[in-house]
Write a protein that holds these residues in place. Structure first.
Motif, PDB file in Angstrom:
ATOM      1  N   ALA A 116       2.945  67.019  85.204  1.00  0.00           N
ATOM      2  CA  ALA A 116       3.220  65.982  84.202  1.00  0.00           C
ATOM      3  C   ALA A 116       3.937  64.781  84.831  1.00  0.00           C
ATOM      4  N   GLN A 117       4.937  65.048  85.654  1.00  0.00           N
ATOM      5  CA  GLN A 117       5.715  63.970  86.270  1.00  0.00           C
ATOM      6  C   GLN A 117       4.861  63.090  87.176  1.00  0.00           C
ATOM      7  N   LEU A 118       3.926  63.704  87.883  1.00  0.00           N
ATOM      8  CA  LEU A 118       3.124  62.958  88.845  1.00  0.00           C
ATOM      9  C   LEU A 118       1.737  62.607  88.311  1.00  0.00           C
ATOM     10  N   HIS A 119       1.533  62.870  87.025  1.00  0.00           N
ATOM     11  CA  HIS A 119       0.248  62.568  86.377  1.00  0.00           C
ATOM     12  C   HIS A 119      -0.915  63.182  87.156  1.00  0.00           C
ATOM     13  N   ALA A 120      -0.713  64.445  87.554  1.00  0.00           N
ATOM     14  CA  ALA A 120      -1.749  65.182  88.281  1.00  0.00           C
ATOM     15  C   ALA A 120      -2.482  66.090  87.297  1.00  0.00           C
ATOM     16  N   PRO A 121      -3.777  66.248  87.450  1.00  0.00           N
ATOM     17  CA  PRO A 121      -4.513  67.169  86.582  1.00  0.00           C
ATOM     18  C   PRO A 121      -3.959  68.593  86.729  1.00  0.00           C
ATOM     19  N   LEU A 122      -3.895  69.297  85.607  1.00  0.00           N
ATOM     20  CA  LEU A 122      -3.408  70.670  85.586  1.00  0.00           C
ATOM     21  C   LEU A 122      -4.469  71.548  84.954  1.00  0.00           C
ATOM     22  N   LEU A 123      -4.847  72.593  85.669  1.00  0.00           N
ATOM     23  CA  LEU A 123      -5.828  73.536  85.154  1.00  0.00           C
ATOM     24  C   LEU A 123      -5.094  74.826  84.778  1.00  0.00           C
ATOM     25  N   ASP A 124      -5.137  75.163  83.505  1.00  0.00           N
ATOM     26  CA  ASP A 124      -4.374  76.288  82.976  1.00  0.00           C
ATOM     27  C   ASP A 124      -5.171  77.584  83.069  1.00  0.00           C
ATOM     28  N   ILE A 125      -4.964  78.318  84.152  1.00  0.00           N
ATOM     29  CA  ILE A 125      -5.617  79.619  84.258  1.00  0.00           C
ATOM     30  C   ILE A 125      -4.771  80.705  83.598  1.00  0.00           C
ATOM     31  N   ARG A 126      -3.471  80.474  83.478  1.00  0.00           N
ATOM     32  CA  ARG A 126      -2.561  81.470  82.897  1.00  0.00           C
ATOM     33  C   ARG A 126      -2.963  81.819  81.466  1.00  0.00           C
ATOM     34  N   SER A 127      -3.241  80.809  80.675  1.00  0.00           N
ATOM     35  CA  SER A 127      -3.595  81.053  79.276  1.00  0.00           C
ATOM     36  C   SER A 127      -4.863  81.883  79.146  1.00  0.00           C
ATOM     37  N   ALA A 128      -5.798  81.683  80.067  1.00  0.00           N
ATOM     38  CA  ALA A 128      -7.039  82.457  80.015  1.00  0.00           C
ATOM     39  C   ALA A 128      -6.754  83.950  80.168  1.00  0.00           C
ATOM     40  N   PHE A 129      -5.740  84.290  80.958  1.00  0.00           N
ATOM     41  CA  PHE A 129      -5.333  85.686  81.088  1.00  0.00           C
ATOM     42  C   PHE A 129      -4.612  86.140  79.826  1.00  0.00           C
ATOM     43  N   LEU A 130      -3.634  85.352  79.391  1.00  0.00           N
ATOM     44  CA  LEU A 130      -2.756  85.768  78.308  1.00  0.00           C
ATOM     45  C   LEU A 130      -3.469  85.882  76.962  1.00  0.00           C
ATOM     46  N   GLU A 131      -4.553  85.135  76.774  1.00  0.00           N
ATOM     47  CA  GLU A 131      -5.253  85.232  75.498  1.00  0.00           C
ATOM     48  C   GLU A 131      -6.121  86.486  75.413  1.00  0.00           C
ATOM     49  N   ARG A 132      -6.244  87.212  76.521  1.00  0.00           N
ATOM     50  CA  ARG A 132      -6.984  88.473  76.515  1.00  0.00           C
ATOM     51  C   ARG A 132      -6.095  89.549  75.897  1.00  0.00           C
ATOM     52  N   LYS A 133      -6.702  90.457  75.163  1.00  0.00           N
ATOM     53  CA  LYS A 133      -5.947  91.519  74.499  1.00  0.00           C
ATOM     54  C   LYS A 133      -5.136  92.324  75.510  1.00  0.00           C
ATOM     55  N   ASP A 134      -5.755  92.642  76.657  1.00  0.00           N
ATOM     56  CA  ASP A 134      -5.043  93.388  77.683  1.00  0.00           C
ATOM     57  C   ASP A 134      -5.222  92.696  79.029  1.00  0.00           C
ATOM     58  N   PHE A 135      -4.427  91.653  79.263  1.00  0.00           N
ATOM     59  CA  PHE A 135      -4.547  90.912  80.521  1.00  0.00           C
ATOM     60  C   PHE A 135      -4.209  91.792  81.719  1.00  0.00           C
ATOM     61  N   ARG A 136      -3.487  92.870  81.477  1.00  0.00           N
ATOM     62  CA  ARG A 136      -3.107  93.765  82.574  1.00  0.00           C
ATOM     63  C   ARG A 136      -4.332  94.355  83.272  1.00  0.00           C
ATOM     64  N   SER A 137      -5.447  94.470  82.537  1.00  0.00           N
ATOM     65  CA  SER A 137      -6.661  95.021  83.145  1.00  0.00           C
ATOM     66  C   SER A 137      -7.278  94.049  84.143  1.00  0.00           C
ATOM     67  N   LEU A 138      -6.745  92.828  84.222  1.00  0.00           N
ATOM     68  CA  LEU A 138      -7.240  91.816  85.143  1.00  0.00           C
ATOM     69  C   LEU A 138      -6.384  91.723  86.403  1.00  0.00           C
ATOM     70  N   LEU A 139      -5.397  92.629  86.519  1.00  0.00           N
ATOM     71  CA  LEU A 139      -4.470  92.610  87.655  1.00  0.00           C
ATOM     72  C   LEU A 139      -4.625  93.857  88.502  1.00  0.00           C
ATOM     73  N   CYS A 140      -4.299  93.712  89.780  1.00  0.00           N
ATOM     74  CA  CYS A 140      -4.318  94.849  90.708  1.00  0.00           C
ATOM     75  C   CYS A 140      -3.208  95.836  90.349  1.00  0.00           C
ATOM     76  N   GLU A 141      -3.219  96.937  91.041  1.00  0.00           N
ATOM     77  CA  GLU A 141      -2.217  97.979  90.827  1.00  0.00           C
ATOM     78  C   GLU A 141      -0.795  97.453  91.008  1.00  0.00           C
ATOM     79  N   ASP A 142      -0.630  96.437  91.873  1.00  0.00           N
ATOM     80  CA  ASP A 142       0.711  95.902  92.130  1.00  0.00           C
ATOM     81  C   ASP A 142       1.252  95.078  90.968  1.00  0.00           C
ATOM     82  N   GLY A 143       0.399  94.754  90.000  1.00  0.00           N
ATOM     83  CA  GLY A 143       0.852  94.040  88.812  1.00  0.00           C
ATOM     84  C   GLY A 143       1.008  92.546  88.984  1.00  0.00           C
ATOM     85  N   ILE A 144       0.690  92.006  90.143  1.00  0.00           N
ATOM     86  CA  ILE A 144       0.897  90.573  90.362  1.00  0.00           C
ATOM     87  C   ILE A 144      -0.364  89.838  90.824  1.00  0.00           C
ATOM     88  N   HIS A 145      -1.221  90.495  91.554  1.00  0.00           N
ATOM     89  CA  HIS A 145      -2.429  89.833  92.060  1.00  0.00           C
ATOM     90  C   HIS A 145      -3.620  90.100  91.148  1.00  0.00           C
TER      91      HIS A 145
END
Length: 169
Positions: A116-145
């Protein structure tokens, strides 16, 4: 910096940073939970380094596009990072397991502020995960990748949104 020479060859550069920056030395925390521990890159340094990265990409003629961070599963990540360490001490330092998620979100919001500060385009991939009923199924066993399905979701978000961002840039 390793790729500066390559930047002029591209019109747009996707940037996704923050996940490793906000992480901690969990072994040290496990051994000394009553001490102060700083993340790999403190938020002020992270924010300034990210701003500088955006400026550098622009100076080299590229169009930086920032990506939000994919979310993490705090419980699975806690289990992963505390394996072989003292989980009770790490939890003592954290206060609660969900602090891992909140801290990660703090860095994600820093990415949004930089965009926002630098007027750079932002692509929101986080919301695409969070709007899924179980976003955890999109992550590796480590819970982060993201796992294979998570990467497929990221690709779908990129395919859907990049054409509009590229035409604006």
């Amino acid at each position: 910096e390793r790729h500066l020479g390559e930047l002029p060859g591209y019109d747009s550069i996707l940037l996704e940073f923050g996940g490793n920056d906000c992480d901690f030395n969990w072994k040290e925390i496990s051994e000394r939970p009553d001490e102060e521990h700083l993340p790999n890159t403190p938020i002020e340094a992270f924010t300034e380094q990210y701003r500088e990265m955006v400026r550098t990409v622009r100076q080299k003629g590229g169009n930086p596009i920032l990506l939000t961070l994919p979310p993490l599963d705090a419980e699975r990540y806690f289990n992963w990072l505390s394996a072989g360490l003292n989980p009770a001490n790490i939890l003592k330092w954290l206060g609660d397991v969900n602090r891992i998620y909140r801290w990660h979100e703090y860095y994600n919001m820093a990415v949004c502020r930089v965009a926002a500060q630098l007027h750079a385009p932002l692509l929101d991939i986080r919301s695409a995960f969070l709007e899924r009923k179980d976003f955890r199924s999109l992550l590796c066993e480590d819970g982060i990748h993201p796992n294979e399905k998570g990467h497929a979701l990221i690709c779908a978000v990129l395919a859907e949104n990049l054409p509009a961002l590229l035409s604006e840039g």
